[in-house]
Design a protein around this motif. Structure first.
Motif, PDB file in Angstrom:
ATOM      1  N   GLN A 130       0.686  -1.272   0.119  1.00 21.57           N
ATOM      2  CA  GLN A 130      -0.128   0.117  -0.087  1.00 21.57           C
ATOM      3  C   GLN A 130       0.994   1.210   0.003  1.00 21.57           C
ATOM      4  O   GLN A 130       0.476   2.291  -0.445  1.00 21.57           O
ATOM      5  N   LEU A 131       1.959   1.119   0.452  1.00 24.32           N
ATOM      6  CA  LEU A 131       2.922   2.220   0.543  1.00 24.32           C
ATOM      7  C   LEU A 131       3.949   2.470  -0.520  1.00 24.32           C
ATOM      8  O   LEU A 131       4.731   3.487  -0.455  1.00 24.32           O
ATOM      9  N   VAL A 132       4.117   1.455  -1.311  1.00 23.23           N
ATOM     10  CA  VAL A 132       5.143   1.413  -2.213  1.00 23.23           C
ATOM     11  C   VAL A 132       4.816   2.693  -3.202  1.00 23.23           C
ATOM     12  O   VAL A 132       5.981   3.235  -3.549  1.00 23.23           O
ATOM     13  N   PRO A 133       3.922   2.882  -3.795  1.00 24.57           N
ATOM     14  CA  PRO A 133       3.828   4.035  -4.686  1.00 24.57           C
ATOM     15  C   PRO A 133       4.296   5.636  -4.149  1.00 24.57           C
ATOM     16  O   PRO A 133       4.894   6.155  -4.458  1.00 24.57           O
ATOM     17  N   MET A 134       3.950   5.737  -2.710  1.00 26.44           N
ATOM     18  CA  MET A 134       4.451   6.867  -2.075  1.00 26.44           C
ATOM     19  C   MET A 134       6.084   6.828  -1.739  1.00 26.44           C
ATOM     20  O   MET A 134       6.362   7.783  -2.194  1.00 26.44           O
ATOM     21  N   LEU A 135       6.245   5.791  -1.354  1.00 24.94           N
ATOM     22  CA  LEU A 135       7.693   5.630  -1.226  1.00 24.94           C
ATOM     23  C   LEU A 135       8.554   5.782  -2.516  1.00 24.94           C
ATOM     24  O   LEU A 135       9.664   6.465  -2.599  1.00 24.94           O
ATOM     25  N   GLN A 136       8.076   5.388  -3.617  1.00 24.20           N
ATOM     26  CA  GLN A 136       8.758   5.469  -4.891  1.00 24.20           C
ATOM     27  C   GLN A 136       8.747   6.889  -5.345  1.00 24.20           C
ATOM     28  O   GLN A 136       9.549   7.350  -5.761  1.00 24.20           O
ATOM     29  N   SER A 137       7.673   7.444  -5.373  1.00 26.94           N
ATOM     30  CA  SER A 137       7.558   8.997  -5.438  1.00 26.94           C
ATOM     31  C   SER A 137       8.392   9.791  -4.695  1.00 26.94           C
ATOM     32  O   SER A 137       9.139  10.908  -5.350  1.00 26.94           O
ATOM     33  N   LEU A 138       8.502   9.694  -3.402  1.00 29.39           N
ATOM     34  CA  LEU A 138       9.504  10.109  -2.732  1.00 29.39           C
ATOM     35  C   LEU A 138      11.017   9.955  -3.111  1.00 29.39           C
ATOM     36  O   LEU A 138      11.829  11.038  -3.026  1.00 29.39           O
ATOM     37  N   ALA A 139      11.405   8.726  -3.336  1.00 29.08           N
ATOM     38  CA  ALA A 139      12.701   8.518  -3.632  1.00 29.08           C
ATOM     39  C   ALA A 139      13.074   8.867  -4.900  1.00 29.08           C
ATOM     40  O   ALA A 139      14.216   9.250  -5.349  1.00 29.08           O
ATOM     41  N   GLN A 140      12.128   9.014  -5.965  1.00 25.35           N
ATOM     42  CA  GLN A 140      12.540   9.565  -7.255  1.00 25.35           C
ATOM     43  C   GLN A 140      11.964  11.206  -7.466  1.00 25.35           C
ATOM     44  O   GLN A 140      12.518  11.513  -8.525  1.00 25.35           O
ATOM     45  N   ARG A 141      11.785  11.645  -6.390  1.00 26.95           N
ATOM     46  CA  ARG A 141      11.582  13.167  -6.325  1.00 26.95           C
ATOM     47  C   ARG A 141      10.390  13.461  -7.374  1.00 26.95           C
ATOM     48  O   ARG A 141      10.724  14.382  -7.924  1.00 26.95           O
ATOM     49  N   ARG A 142       9.358  12.902  -7.161  1.00 27.33           N
ATOM     50  CA  ARG A 142       8.262  13.381  -8.234  1.00 27.33           C
ATOM     51  C   ARG A 142       6.945  13.239  -7.324  1.00 27.33           C
ATOM     52  O   ARG A 142       6.936  12.501  -6.313  1.00 27.33           O
ATOM     53  N   LEU A 143       6.037  14.258  -7.503  1.00 25.09           N
ATOM     54  CA  LEU A 143       5.005  14.706  -6.676  1.00 25.09           C
ATOM     55  C   LEU A 143       3.744  13.667  -7.211  1.00 25.09           C
ATOM     56  O   LEU A 143       3.432  13.655  -8.301  1.00 25.09           O
ATOM     57  N   LEU A 144       3.234  12.811  -6.149  1.00 27.70           N
ATOM     58  CA  LEU A 144       2.405  12.013  -6.354  1.00 27.70           C
ATOM     59  C   LEU A 144       1.060  12.354  -5.738  1.00 27.70           C
ATOM     60  O   LEU A 144       0.894  12.718  -4.825  1.00 27.70           O
ATOM     61  N   LYS A 145      -0.127  12.334  -6.541  1.00 30.85           N
ATOM     62  CA  LYS A 145      -1.412  12.534  -5.983  1.00 30.85           C
ATOM     63  C   LYS A 145      -2.055  11.474  -5.604  1.00 30.85           C
ATOM     64  O   LYS A 145      -2.266  10.492  -6.511  1.00 30.85           O
ATOM     65  N   ARG A 146      -2.480  11.159  -4.501  1.00 29.45           N
ATOM     66  CA  ARG A 146      -3.029   9.846  -3.998  1.00 29.45           C
ATOM     67  C   ARG A 146      -4.435  10.214  -3.354  1.00 29.45           C
ATOM     68  O   ARG A 146      -4.614  11.059  -2.823  1.00 29.45           O
ATOM     69  N   SER A 147      -5.283   9.445  -4.259  1.00 27.19           N
ATOM     70  CA  SER A 147      -6.589   9.627  -3.882  1.00 27.19           C
ATOM     71  C   SER A 147      -7.359   8.283  -3.410  1.00 27.19           C
ATOM     72  O   SER A 147      -7.181   7.274  -3.831  1.00 27.19           O
ATOM     73  N   VAL A 148      -8.019   8.566  -2.338  1.00 24.69           N
ATOM     74  CA  VAL A 148      -8.784   7.387  -1.675  1.00 24.69           C
ATOM     75  C   VAL A 148     -10.345   7.545  -1.328  1.00 24.69           C
ATOM     76  O   VAL A 148     -10.555   8.900  -0.975  1.00 24.69           O
ATOM     77  N   ASN A 149     -10.806   6.656  -1.830  1.00 24.92           N
ATOM     78  CA  ASN A 149     -12.469   6.459  -1.608  1.00 24.92           C
ATOM     79  C   ASN A 149     -12.883   6.148  -0.513  1.00 24.92           C
ATOM     80  O   ASN A 149     -12.721   5.126  -0.032  1.00 24.92           O
ATOM     81  N   LEU A 150     -13.824   7.111   0.228  1.00 23.56           N
ATOM     82  CA  LEU A 150     -14.103   6.824   1.645  1.00 23.56           C
ATOM     83  C   LEU A 150     -15.061   5.622   1.608  1.00 23.56           C
ATOM     84  O   LEU A 150     -15.373   4.978   2.800  1.00 23.56           O
ATOM     85  N   GLN A 151     -15.844   5.377   0.737  1.00 27.81           N
ATOM     86  CA  GLN A 151     -16.813   4.519   0.774  1.00 27.81           C
ATOM     87  C   GLN A 151     -16.532   3.224   0.331  1.00 27.81           C
ATOM     88  O   GLN A 151     -16.516   2.092   0.949  1.00 27.81           O
ATOM     89  N   SER A 152     -15.542   2.975  -0.822  1.00 28.31           N
ATOM     90  CA  SER A 152     -15.115   1.749  -1.310  1.00 28.31           C
ATOM     91  C   SER A 152     -13.544   1.201  -0.760  1.00 28.31           C
ATOM     92  O   SER A 152     -13.356   0.154  -0.923  1.00 28.31           O
ATOM     93  N   GLY A 153     -12.874   2.375  -0.570  1.00 32.75           N
ATOM     94  CA  GLY A 153     -11.421   2.036  -0.132  1.00 32.75           C
ATOM     95  C   GLY A 153     -10.550   2.028  -1.491  1.00 32.75           C
ATOM     96  O   GLY A 153      -9.424   1.933  -1.196  1.00 32.75           O
ATOM     97  N   GLU A 154     -11.063   2.274  -2.533  1.00 35.03           N
ATOM     98  CA  GLU A 154     -10.416   2.397  -3.762  1.00 35.03           C
ATOM     99  C   GLU A 154      -9.189   3.269  -3.589  1.00 35.03           C
ATOM    100  O   GLU A 154      -9.635   4.601  -3.345  1.00 35.03           O
ATOM    101  N   VAL A 155      -8.063   2.933  -4.290  1.00 36.46           N
ATOM    102  CA  VAL A 155      -6.787   4.005  -4.202  1.00 36.46           C
ATOM    103  C   VAL A 155      -6.510   4.201  -5.676  1.00 36.46           C
ATOM    104  O   VAL A 155      -6.360   3.410  -6.342  1.00 36.46           O
ATOM    105  N   GLN A 156      -6.509   5.437  -5.655  1.00 31.36           N
ATOM    106  CA  GLN A 156      -5.685   5.954  -7.077  1.00 31.36           C
ATOM    107  C   GLN A 156      -4.524   6.922  -7.197  1.00 31.36           C
ATOM    108  O   GLN A 156      -4.380   7.770  -6.125  1.00 31.36           O
ATOM    109  N   HIS A 157      -3.601   6.448  -7.900  1.00 31.06           N
ATOM    110  CA  HIS A 157      -2.174   7.427  -7.925  1.00 31.06           C
ATOM    111  C   HIS A 157      -2.070   7.906  -9.209  1.00 31.06           C
ATOM    112  O   HIS A 157      -2.383   7.428 -10.480  1.00 31.06           O
TER     113      HIS A 157
END
Length: 332
Positions: free
Chosen positions: A111-138
């Motif tokens: 679950q944390l891999v995309p955020m860690l990759q964006s930080l390591a690559q110094r790229r800004l990642l927008k992470r969107s989480v749906n409160l009803q379904s739990g779906e995550v988009q990057h």
């Protein structure tokens, strides 16, 4: 040097790989004198161990206690603290302070891999989480502002929102580059002198080849960019400043005593710069704290950067709140 978010998420990843469950908390919005800004993160392990911060006080203790008693939400949810005076006093929130926090259960390190990759690559990642379904988009994006709620979605950001271009790979430039990374700046270095490039050993900073004025144009400075010239060589510093002062960079500074700065401004006025553009220059660079050594000067520069960055953040937050009144992108 890792950013603070990277350290928090890496520690959380270690816990998840060890078989622990945890919760990720992100500050959505604050009111009054709340001590942390939107976007601040905290991870609490199921046994109460924690890393990061959302308040710097008793809210962390309360969340850790809830974790130990399995009282945290089992799906994505919004939590609020300081909604009344008694609660604010209980949790040590300053007068009038309120905090709205997004809570998300974590069960797998993936679950944390995309955020860690964006930080390591110094790229800004927008992470969107749906409160009803739990779906995550990057999605990789350019700087957009503060975390926000939009209908059933919570949008947050991971990666460098702020950039610092340093002109000059001398001792001061090296110390400044190392320190700035700890303050979550994406640091870039430009120095056309080959001997300076050969002796540069600061990890994490991007070396940009070329002449300073060309490099400034290449990076397209925006409202999230600071530019500091520290070579003490007018032939190099002034080249960068000529382009920087015409850009949207939120901070532009140059090393040099007050007398030399006035001479520099006179030189800049002889080019196609307006008086308003020339007066954007911070020089002598940094806050007046009696600094003399390279490390002390770096601290004074970063202190002024923090000051100016905070003003930009507050202005951006106010604009976000104002622009979203009555719209679906609701931060209140």
């Amino acid at each position: 040097m890792q950013s603070s978010d990277q350290e928090v998420l890496q520690r959380a990843s270690d816990w998840l790989q060890q078989g622990y469950a945890a919760h990720l908390f992100t500050v959505i919005q604050t009111w009054g004198s709340a001590p942390r800004l939107p976007g601040a993160i905290l991870v609490v392990r199921e046994d109460g161990h924690l890393v990061g911060s959302v308040s710097g006080g008793c809210i962390e203790d309360d969340l850790a206690d809830k974790a130990r008693h399995q009282a945290l939400p089992e799906q994505a949810a919004i939590m609020e603290y300081g909604v009344n005076q008694a609660e604010a006093q209980r949790f040590g929130i300053p007068c009038g302070g309120q905090i709205k926090i997004f809570c998300e259960p974590l069960s797998h390190a993936a679950q944390l891999v995309p955020m860690l990759q964006s930080l390591a690559q110094r790229r800004l990642l927008k992470r969107s989480v749906n409160l009803q379904s739990g779906e995550v988009q990057h999605q990789y994006v350019l700087p957009e502002g503060q975390p926000y709620l939009e209908d059933d979605w919570f949008h947050s950001y991971f990666g460098p929102q702020w950039r610092l271009l340093i002109i000059g790979a001398n001792q001061l430039g090296s110390i400044l580059a190392a320190m700035a990374q700890a303050l979550d700046f994406h640091v870039m270095i430009c120095d056309p002198r080959e001997e300076m490039r050969a002796e540069w050993h600061v990890e994490g900073a991007d070396w940009l080849p070329g002449m300073p004025d060309d490099v400034v144009l290449e990076i397209r400075p925006d409202l999230h960019t600071a530019i500091v010239a520290v070579t003490h060589d007018p032939k190099l510093d002034d080249m960068a400043l000529l382009e920087a002062l015409k850009s949207q960079a939120f901070y532009i500074g140059a090393l040099g005593a007050a007398k030399n700065q006035e001479k520099r401004k006179q030189r800049l006025r002889s080019f196609d710069l307006s008086e308003q553009e020339v007066n954007r220059l911070h020089g002598p660079v940094g806050l007046r704290i009696g600094s003399r050594t390279p490390a002390e000067i770096a601290v004074s520069i970063l202190a002024e950067l923090i000051q100016q960055r905070a003003q930009v953040q507050q202005a951006g937050l106010a604009q976000t709140v104002s622009s979203q009144t009555g719209k679906t992108r609701n931060v209140a």
